[in-house]
Design a protein around this motif. Sequence first.
Motif, short mmCIF file in Angstrom:
data_model
loop_
_atom_site.label_atom_id
_atom_site.label_comp_id
_atom_site.label_asym_id
_atom_site.label_seq_id
_atom_site.Cartn_x
_atom_site.Cartn_y
_atom_site.Cartn_z
N GLY A 226 -8.17 24.25 -23.25
CA GLY A 226 -6.94 24.03 -23.93
C GLY A 226 -6.72 24.77 -25.07
O GLY A 226 -5.72 24.32 -25.98
N THR A 227 -7.47 25.57 -25.46
CA THR A 227 -7.50 26.59 -26.79
C THR A 227 -7.76 28.17 -26.31
O THR A 227 -7.76 28.30 -25.22
N ALA A 232 -17.79 31.93 -27.24
CA ALA A 232 -18.72 32.73 -28.16
C ALA A 232 -18.14 32.74 -29.66
O ALA A 232 -19.02 33.68 -30.29
N GLY A 233 -17.45 31.93 -29.80
CA GLY A 233 -16.78 32.03 -31.24
C GLY A 233 -17.81 32.05 -32.43
O GLY A 233 -17.61 32.63 -33.32
N PHE A 241 -13.28 39.68 -32.06
CA PHE A 241 -12.47 39.52 -30.75
C PHE A 241 -11.68 38.31 -31.19
O PHE A 241 -11.34 37.25 -30.68
N GLY A 242 -10.82 38.51 -32.23
CA GLY A 242 -9.74 38.00 -32.55
C GLY A 242 -9.86 36.96 -33.84
O GLY A 242 -8.80 36.63 -34.42
N GLY A 243 -10.99 36.90 -34.24
CA GLY A 243 -11.29 36.08 -35.61
C GLY A 243 -10.94 34.52 -35.51
O GLY A 243 -10.77 34.09 -36.50
N LEU A 244 -10.88 34.04 -34.34
CA LEU A 244 -10.73 32.66 -34.46
C LEU A 244 -11.88 31.81 -34.83
O LEU A 244 -11.93 30.29 -35.16
N GLY A 245 -13.01 32.47 -34.60
CA GLY A 245 -14.40 31.58 -34.83
C GLY A 245 -14.61 30.48 -33.84
O GLY A 245 -13.92 30.57 -32.63
N ALA A 246 -15.34 29.55 -34.17
CA ALA A 246 -15.69 28.57 -33.34
C ALA A 246 -14.63 27.37 -33.18
O ALA A 246 -14.08 27.05 -34.16
N GLY A 247 -14.58 26.97 -32.03
CA GLY A 247 -13.73 25.85 -31.71
C GLY A 247 -14.40 24.52 -32.16
O GLY A 247 -15.52 24.34 -32.24
#
Length: 369
Positions: A226-227, A232-233, A241-247
């Motif tokens: 769903g995200t 691996a964030g 790899f996009g800078g979103l960090g951990a979910g």
Amino acid sequence: MKRRTLLGLSAALPILAARATRAAAALGGSGHVGPTNLITDVAGLTVGEAHDTRVRTGVTILLPDRRVACAVDVRGGGPGTRETDALTAGNLVRSIDAIVLSGGSVYGLASADGVAAWLGARGRGFSMTKQPGVPPSPIVPTAILFDLANGGDKNWGLNPPYRDLALKAMDHPTRDIALGTAGAGYGAQAGALKGGLGSASFVTADGMTVGALVAVNSLGSVVVPGTRHFWAGAFEMGREFGGLGAGTAHVDPEDWGRAKFNPAARANTTIACIATDADLDADDLKRVAMMAQDGMARAIRPVHSPFDGDVIFALSTGRRPLPPGSRPLHVARLGALAADTLSRAVARGVYEATLPPGMGIPTWKNLPD
């Protein structure tokens, strides 16, 4: 005897504790991503890549500048490999001349024929004694992934392209690696997303380098259900790899998110290589490869299934000697770093992937926010 052993261990504990403290300080110090964030940040390595857009497949070859110690760890239920038995403890030859990661399932194993021919023609390989007219035997362990059902033209009859692709890749080995839809990752699919070739590196505060190279073609998903967050964030360095960090999502144990539907045996696989310049032997590298498998588990869910052929090679270029008496501690450090670096490489491979002409599955970059 047992009492003497215990007393000896007690005497050694303060020394080990001091070494652990110094290592912990290094881990919390100024370690950083390597100059290119690729496995070739490990001194002594180059990479050859080639792909075929019509067939939608490719090969990636890791080439050390001389023979190096190597080990392998296999966790997937449907592996496809060549010469991995040569790396088993107790066998004569536990060093290698090259490592091959290839698409093509069993047909892709022929890529090693091209690499062996290329090396042998240059006098590289294993020989007990050199004799006139007797060529050496290059040791080229190989792992393959399944990309036969990705819509490319596989009507190759008696001439699968993999030997020729390997020879093409060996024409120009380089330290600059194309990521995503390149080499062995060209036709790969990571769960329901386009897979690809990933790489990452890390340099410790005390100067050891660890690198990872991976072709991601997994049954499991690399993103949290769903995200857009990569599993691996938490290990991301900067915005690699996009800078979103951990979910932060809570996940149902039975929700596999963007995993593949209707998996088939041997139809999936993540194949990887870990490299370091620390002077490790084949037994040390076996432990590093085993620990690195945890990096795969942190980046892909599920992983090591009956339908995957997951394989990790680990090698050392031996450029950086280890301090006397510190080997077990450094093996633990390098194994932990290998796992984290491999997690990052998995995410980078999918993050960088683009669609080959005519392929119609989602990429990470076109997922909805």
